[in-house]
Design an enzyme around this catalytic site. Structure first.
Site, short mmCIF file in Angstrom:
data_model
loop_
_atom_site.label_atom_id
_atom_site.label_comp_id
_atom_site.label_asym_id
_atom_site.label_seq_id
_atom_site.Cartn_x
_atom_site.Cartn_y
_atom_site.Cartn_z
CB VAL B 12 -0.50 0.19 0.94
CG1 VAL B 12 -1.92 1.01 0.98
CG2 VAL B 12 -2.20 -1.22 1.32
CB THR B 13 2.64 2.77 -2.81
OG1 THR B 13 0.84 4.39 -3.20
CG2 THR B 13 2.87 2.46 -3.09
N GLY B 14 1.71 5.07 -0.20
CA GLY B 14 0.47 5.85 0.99
C GLY B 14 0.19 5.78 2.00
CG LEU B 39 7.77 11.54 0.75
CD1 LEU B 39 8.76 11.15 -0.25
CD2 LEU B 39 7.10 12.62 0.28
CG ASP B 64 10.14 10.41 -3.91
OD1 ASP B 64 8.61 10.37 -4.24
OD2 ASP B 64 10.62 11.15 -4.50
CB VAL B 65 5.38 6.79 -5.81
CG1 VAL B 65 5.01 6.22 -4.62
CG2 VAL B 65 4.92 8.29 -5.91
CB SER B 144 -10.35 11.83 -7.10
OG SER B 144 -10.72 12.53 -6.80
CE1 TYR B 157 -5.65 14.32 -5.81
CE2 TYR B 157 -7.92 15.39 -6.39
CZ TYR B 157 -6.82 14.99 -5.84
OH TYR B 157 -7.47 13.84 -4.54
CB ALA B 159 -5.15 16.98 -15.04
N1 LIG Z 1 -9.62 12.58 1.66
C1 LIG Z 1 -10.01 12.25 -0.44
O1 LIG Z 1 -11.19 13.11 0.65
C2 LIG Z 1 -10.27 12.03 -1.52
C3 LIG Z 1 -10.65 11.42 -2.53
C4 LIG Z 1 -10.50 11.56 -3.86
C5 LIG Z 1 -9.35 10.80 -3.72
N2 LIG Z 1 -8.35 10.96 -2.82
C6 LIG Z 1 -6.82 10.24 -2.93
O2 LIG Z 1 -6.92 9.29 -2.11
C7 LIG Z 1 -5.05 9.11 -1.62
C8 LIG Z 1 -4.89 9.31 -0.45
O3 LIG Z 1 -5.57 10.89 0.16
P1 LIG Z 1 -6.04 10.65 2.11
O4 LIG Z 1 -7.03 11.12 2.00
O5 LIG Z 1 -5.39 9.35 2.63
O6 LIG Z 1 -4.90 11.34 2.02
P2 LIG Z 1 -3.40 11.50 3.50
O7 LIG Z 1 -2.65 13.26 2.69
O8 LIG Z 1 -4.20 11.52 4.40
O9 LIG Z 1 -2.64 10.77 2.35
C9 LIG Z 1 -2.01 10.29 0.94
C10 LIG Z 1 -0.52 9.75 1.50
O10 LIG Z 1 0.53 9.58 0.26
C11 LIG Z 1 1.74 9.98 1.37
N3 LIG Z 1 2.62 10.39 -0.46
C12 LIG Z 1 2.57 12.44 -0.72
N4 LIG Z 1 3.90 11.98 -2.12
C13 LIG Z 1 4.57 10.74 -1.87
C14 LIG Z 1 5.08 10.29 -2.38
N5 LIG Z 1 5.64 11.16 -2.88
N6 LIG Z 1 5.74 9.56 -2.01
C15 LIG Z 1 4.97 7.93 -1.56
N7 LIG Z 1 3.82 8.95 -0.28
C16 LIG Z 1 3.50 9.51 -0.47
C17 LIG Z 1 1.72 11.08 2.38
O11 LIG Z 1 2.52 11.20 2.90
C18 LIG Z 1 0.84 10.73 2.34
O12 LIG Z 1 0.76 9.90 3.73
C19 LIG Z 1 -4.80 9.92 -2.67
O13 LIG Z 1 -4.02 9.85 -3.42
C20 LIG Z 1 -5.96 11.51 -2.45
O14 LIG Z 1 -5.68 12.16 -4.03
C21 LIG Z 1 -8.60 11.08 -1.44
#
Ligand SMILES: NC(=O)c1ccc[n+]([C@@H]2O[C@H](COP(=O)([O-])OP(=O)(O)OC[C@H]3O[C@@H](n4cnc5c(N)ncnc54)[C@H](O)[C@@H]3O)[C@@H](O)[C@H]2O)c1
Ligand SMILES: NC(=O)c1ccc[n+]([C@@H]2O[C@H](COP(=O)([O-])OP(=O)(O)OC[C@H]3O[C@@H](n4cnc5c(N)ncnc54)[C@H](O)[C@@H]3O)[C@@H](O)[C@H]2O)c1
Lengths: 261, 261
Positions: B12-14, B39, B64-65, B144, B157, B159
């Site tokens: 699971v990345t992120g 990250l 770092d993805v 998203s 974002y 795009a």
């Molecule tokens: N929160 C929302 O409402 C929502 C809605 C639709 C989609 N998303 C998408 O869901 C995913 C998760 O979002 P979230 O709400 O959990 O946000 P979040 O900010 O809690 O988590 C994002 C994670 O990605 C990590 N990250 C950032 N850059 C990185 C990199 N270069 N390499 C590795 N890790 C990296 C961050 O450290 C963070 O832990 C994202 O792709 C976001 O765009 C979120």
């Protein structure tokens, strides 16, 4: 997975057909009372008997989904027998092949009546009873990948299924705050009598053999095999479960990569 | 339903973020060994520790993805420590609110790098290794609803997320012949740090109150409540499961009825 639908009452229209049978068996195994409804009650009874043979609970009902009174009657019957319908799957559907220029208006009308109006009548009937009880429920309509693709030899069918996709959106949003979850699946080429019939009719239009016609279709499926009724039933069961409660009005393509939007 | 992923290793990345953590926990609870990669190694460690405290299996890694070398290293280490990674969920993502006319090139590049290229690199990196070893896998990218519709103040974002849907389709087509499935989910407004940060940024720009702005956004969701990370995680788990065996190249809207196509 056993028991996900324990105590629930499921109505399956077109329940004697290929996909309907697969869904009926699946829901029966997972604990629901399955009301199998189809045009001919004896054929519905064959499926109900299979559900019972596996240790499930099931009943058979004669239903023409194009008749509003029929829909009301069956919903009443099922409610008396097994309680309010909380899970509904609309599988009743028809298809036929016509070159666009030859498509008769009667065929257009008949197809729209069964596939689109029939889905609406069942969906509205089920939702009205749930709403009256203040009960949550799940409804899944079986649309088709045809809803999202051009259909030169079945324009009426494609239009009816595109209508189902849009109906599901409207119903999904209309009912979301009542806890009634409405979604659709869009299968691709499923190994059922309908698919055999389609390629039988297409072979007359294209002068390919039935086998060649179906083979060409299967070769175009990215996942490389024909769809089984279980492939569809798995996704239907997911959409009927609590797991899908945040999905509103979606049409999920279950088609091995044939369609996207 | 509890042990759907027994014996599988899932990256699971992120994984240190809101949706990533929710997904990691659910998959671990259903039997997977979860590699939580982020990250922020610190946050990845916290999530892995929480999972272990619940009696399940997890490990933490930094990645770092946006860097192919970093992704390659993550894949190597994962394989070495836990064997083949047969499930992948890409949750790494960033967002920054900016008016279209002011969006700087550098921010555009950064967002596309993390959200789109990062997703591609992870999918490709794991798929390469699986194909080389003759193994099959299942992957889900988090896109998203912003990838489906216009977004005046997060054009980069939106795009990037539309790009994720596209890369998922392409990967699904390319990898179908190896028995791999690739899908996406499109969440709506999820209760995570990203959403709270968005509201703070938007409130700052407009002089409004962040809580009120979030309440307004939630009121606009047909289902009438904010999305939880678990709502997303359940759909991701479904797409990773055998039940979704005929579903590939799809982007499932899990958004309470905000978006359809
Ligand atoms: N929160 C929302 O409402 C929502 C809605 C639709 C989609 N998303 C998408 O869901 C995913 C998760 O979002 P979230 O709400 O959990 O946000 P979040 O900010 O809690 O988590 C994002 C994670 O990605 C990590 N990250 C950032 N850059 C990185 C990199 N270069 N390499 C590795 N890790 C990296 C961050 O450290 C963070 O832990 C994202 O792709 C976001 O765009 C979120
Ligand atoms: N077979 C495929 O490849 C495929 C692909 C996508 C979608 N679908 C859809 O899936 C659904 C089920 O199809 P199937 O393949 O199982 O076909 P099928 O022909 O085996 O089953 C359809 C059933 O609907 C019943 N039915 C027809 N008109 C009815 C009416 N007015 N009232 C009540 N029942 C009626 C039929 O008696 C039959 O039992 C249909 O809606 C079809 O359009 C099928």
């Amino acid at each position: 997975m056993k028991g996900r639908f324990d105590g629930a009452t499921a109505l399956i229209t077109g329940g004697a057909g290929g996909i309907g049978t697969g869904v009926a068996l699946r829901l029966g195994r997972e604990g629901a009372h399955v009301a199998v409804a189809d045009l001919t009650v004896s054929q519905a009874e064959v499926v109900a008997a299979r559900v019972r043979q596996e240790g499930g609970r099931a009943s058979a009902h004669a239903l023409d989904v194009t008749q509003a009174e029929d829909v009301q009657r069956v919903l009443g019957e099922v409610e008396c027998l097994a309680g309010t319908v909380t899970l509904a799957v609309t599988c009743a559907g028809i298809d036929s092949q016509f070159a666009f220029l030859d498509l008769p208006p009667e065929e257009w009308q008949r197809t729209l009546a069964v596939n689109l109006q029939g889905t609406f009548l069942v969906m509205q009937g089920v939702a009205r009873r749930l709403k009256a009880k203040g009960a949550p429920g799940h409804i899944v309509a079986v649309a088709s990948a045809a809803a999202k693709r051009p259909n030169p030899t079945q324009a009426h069918y494609g239009a009816s299924k595109a209508g189902v996709v849009n109906l599901v959106r409207s119903a999904g949003v209309a009912l979301a705050r009542d806890g009634i979850v409405v979604n659709a699946v869009c299968p691709g080429v499923v190994d059922t009598a309908m698919t055999q019939a389609i390629h039988m009719e297409r072979s007359l239009l294209t002068h390919l053999s039935v086998e060649e016609s179906l083979d060409r279709m299967i070769q175009a499926i990215p996942i490389g095999r024909i769809e089984t009724v279980d492939d569809v039933a798995h996704v239907v069961a997911f959409l009927l479960s609590e797991e899908a409660n945040y999905m509103v009005g979606q049409a999920v393509n279950v088609c091995g990569g044939l369609a996207f939007d | 339903m509890t042990q759907r992923f027994e014996g599988a290793t899932c990256l699971v990345t992120g994984g240190g973020g809101g949706i990533g953590a929710g997904t990691a926990k659910l998959l671990a609870a259903e039997g997977a060994h979860v590699i939580v990669a982020d990250l922020s190694l610190e946050r990845a460690r916290e999530v892995a520790a929480e999972i272990k405290a619940m009696g399940h299996a997890a490990s933490a890694h930094s990645v770092d993805v946006t860097s192919e070398a970093s992704v390659a290293q993550l894949v190597d280490e994962s394989w070495r420590e836990n064997g083949p990674v047969t499930m992948v969920v890409t949750c790494a993502g960033i967002i920054k609110i900016q008016p279209f006319l002011d969006l700087p090139e550098a921010d555009w590049d950064r967002t596309l790098d993390v959200n789109l290229k990062g997703t591609f690199l992870v999918l490709q990196g794991v798929a390469r290794r699986l194909v080389r070893e003759g193994l099959q896998g299942r992957m889900v990218a988090v896109s998203s609803v912003a990838g489906r519709g216009p977004r005046a103040d997060v054009a980069d974002y939106a795009a990037s997320k539309a790009g994720v849907i596209s890369v998922v389709r392409s990967a699904a087509m390319a990898l179908a012949k190896y028995g791999m499935r690739v899908n996406a989910v499109c969440p709506g407004v999820v209760a995570t740090e990203m959403t709270y940060a968005i509201q703070r940024m938007r409130a700052e720009d407009s002089g409004g109150d962040p809580d009120e702005m979030l309440a307004g956004a939630v009121a606009g969701i047909p289902i009438g409540r904010i999305e939880t990370p678990e709502d997303v995680a359940r759909a991701i788990a479904f797409l990773l499961s055998e039940e979704a065996g005929y579903v590939t190249g799809q982007a499932l809207n899990v958004c309470g009825g905000l978006e359809f196509d």
